[in-house]
Design an enzyme around this catalytic site. Structure first.
Site, PDB file in Angstrom:
ATOM      1  N   GLY A 181       0.798  -1.232   0.062  1.00  0.00           N
ATOM      2  CA  GLY A 181      -0.002  -0.068   0.014  1.00  0.00           C
ATOM      3  C   GLY A 181       0.935   1.275   0.065  1.00  0.00           C
ATOM      4  O   GLY A 181       0.531   2.078  -0.848  1.00  0.00           O
ATOM      5  N   HIS A 182       1.895   1.113   0.801  1.00  0.00           N
ATOM      6  CA  HIS A 182       2.790   2.394   1.081  1.00  0.00           C
ATOM      7  C   HIS A 182       3.494   2.410  -0.502  1.00  0.00           C
ATOM      8  O   HIS A 182       3.801   3.754  -1.009  1.00  0.00           O
ATOM      9  CB  HIS A 182       3.818   2.311   1.922  1.00  0.00           C
ATOM     10  CG  HIS A 182       3.462   2.323   3.475  1.00  0.00           C
ATOM     11  ND1 HIS A 182       3.216   1.144   4.264  1.00  0.00           N
ATOM     12  CD2 HIS A 182       2.867   3.259   4.076  1.00  0.00           C
ATOM     13  CE1 HIS A 182       2.863   1.444   5.269  1.00  0.00           C
ATOM     14  NE2 HIS A 182       2.459   2.707   5.262  1.00  0.00           N
TER      15      HIS A 182
END
Ligand code: PAF
Length: 283
Positions: free
Chosen positions: A37-38
Site C-alpha cells: 500500500g505504501h
C-alpha cells in the site's frame, strides 16, 4: 541511491537544493513498516515529481497513552531496502527528540469538528497529532505534492482541509486502497493478527461490498445498510467499534435517506488490532 536523512537541518538543505534546481518534490509521509500500500503511494509520487521523499516517523503525538506507540512495528532496514528499489531520493527518518526537542509540542493544528468524527470519537486526540506532525513535515520538507492512502479516508479529508484552511502550497493526492486477495486492506497493523484473526478480518471488506451491492440495487435506507454491515461482521464473530455512513467531503453523518454520494466507514477491533476500512457508495 537513496539517502537517509535524520536531521531537520539536512532535510531542509536538501529540499532547498532540489527547489533551486527547479525539481518538483513529492512527499509520502509514513510511519514505516512499509507494505505494498505504501509502495503504491511512492509510485504515484514518482509519477508526479522528479524527487521523492518518504518520511518514516512513528509520531507519539497521535497515539494516546494506552495505544500501541511502543509496540508499533519498526523495521527501518527493510523499509530502506524497499524504498531503494523504488528509487526514492530521500528517506527522512528523524528521532522523536529531533521532531519534539522540548518533549512535546504545545502547539496543535486541529481541524476541529472533522477530527471528532468517526475514529475521533474513541481517539479524541489522534487527528490533532496527525495534522500537527504533517504540518511540521510540510514545513521541513516543503513538498509540492503529498500523497496519502484512501484507506485512511478521514485522515486524507482532514489533511486536505488543513491544507486549504492554512494555505499550504501543497497538492494533496489520494491513492486507492491496496488489498489482499481476501479483500483485507493492507495495513501495518495487520502484523498484529494471528492467522485465524487474519482470515476473519476478510469479513470487513465483504461487509462493505455487500452494502455497496445493496446500495447499487437501490437500497437508500441508511440504517438498513448499517445493519447489513453489522450482521456480516457478526457472522464472522466481529463486533465493530462503529459503522457509519457520512458525506465523503465533510465527514458529516448522512441523513436516513441516503444521497447519491456517501462514504461507508468502519472500525473493527480484531484481536490486538483495530482495523479501519471504507467504501464509497454511489459516485
Ligand atoms: O498515516 C500515517 O501513517 C500517519 O498518520 C502519518 C500521515 C504518517 C502521520 O504520522
Amino acid at each position: 541511491m537513496t539517502q537517509l536523512v535524520d536531521t531537520i537541518s539536512e532535510m531542509r538543505r536538501w529540499s532547498q537544493g532540489a527547489r533551486q534546481r527547479g525539481d518538483v518534490v513529492a512527499l509520502v509521509p509514513t510511519m514505516g513498516a512499509l507494505h505494498r500500500g505504501h509502495l503504491a503511494l511512492v509510485k504515484r509520487a514518482r509519477q508526479e515529481a522528479q524527487r521523492v521523499v518518504v518520511s518514516i516517523f512513528v509520531n507519539p503525538l497521535q497515539f494516546a497513552p494506552h495505544e500501541d506507540w511502543d509496540r508499533y512495528p519498526r523495521q527501518l532496514a527493510n523499509d530502506m531496502a524497499a524504498l531503494a528499489d523504488e528509487q526514492v531520493d530521500v528517506v527522512f527518518a528523524p528521532s522523536v527528540e529531533e521532531m519534539y526537542p522540548q518533549g512535546d509540542s504545545l502547539t496543535r493544528v486541529s481541524v476541529a469538528s472533522m477530527a471528532g468524527a468517526l475514529c475521533g470519537r474513541t481517539r479524541p486526540t489522534h487527528f490533532d497529532g496527525v495534522t500537527t506532525v504533517v504540518a511540521k513535515l510540510f514545513h521541513i520538507v516543503q513538498p509540492d505534492v503529498a500523497v496519502f492512502g484512501e484507506k485512511d479516508w478521514q485522515q486524507l479529508t482532514i489533511i486536505r482541509r488543513m491544507v486549504s484552511d492554512l494555505n499550504f502550497p501543497v497538492t494533496v493526492l489520494g491513492v486507492p486502497t491496496v488489498r489482499e486477495p481476501s479483500g483485507l486492506a493492507l495495513s501495518s497493523r495487520n502484523q498484529y493478527l494471528s492467522p485465524e484473526e487474519h482470515q476473519r478480518a476478510g469479513a470487513i471488506y465483504q461487509s462493505l461490498v455487500r452494502a455497496k451491492e445493496r446500495y447499487q440495487q437501490g437500497e437508500r435506507h441508511r440504517d438498513r445498510l448499517i445493519d447489513l454491515v453489522r450482521a456480516t461482521l457478526h457472522e464472522a464473530g466481529l463486533t465493530p467499534e462503529y459503522v457509519e455512513i457520512v458525506d465523503p467531503g465533510t465527514l458529516e453523518a448522512c441523513p436516513a435517506s441516503l444521497p447519491s454520494s456517501a462514504l461507508l466507514a468502519v472500525a473493527v477491533p480484531v484481536g490486538r488490532a483495530r482495523l479501519i476500512d471504507n467504501m464509497l457508495l454511489g459516485q
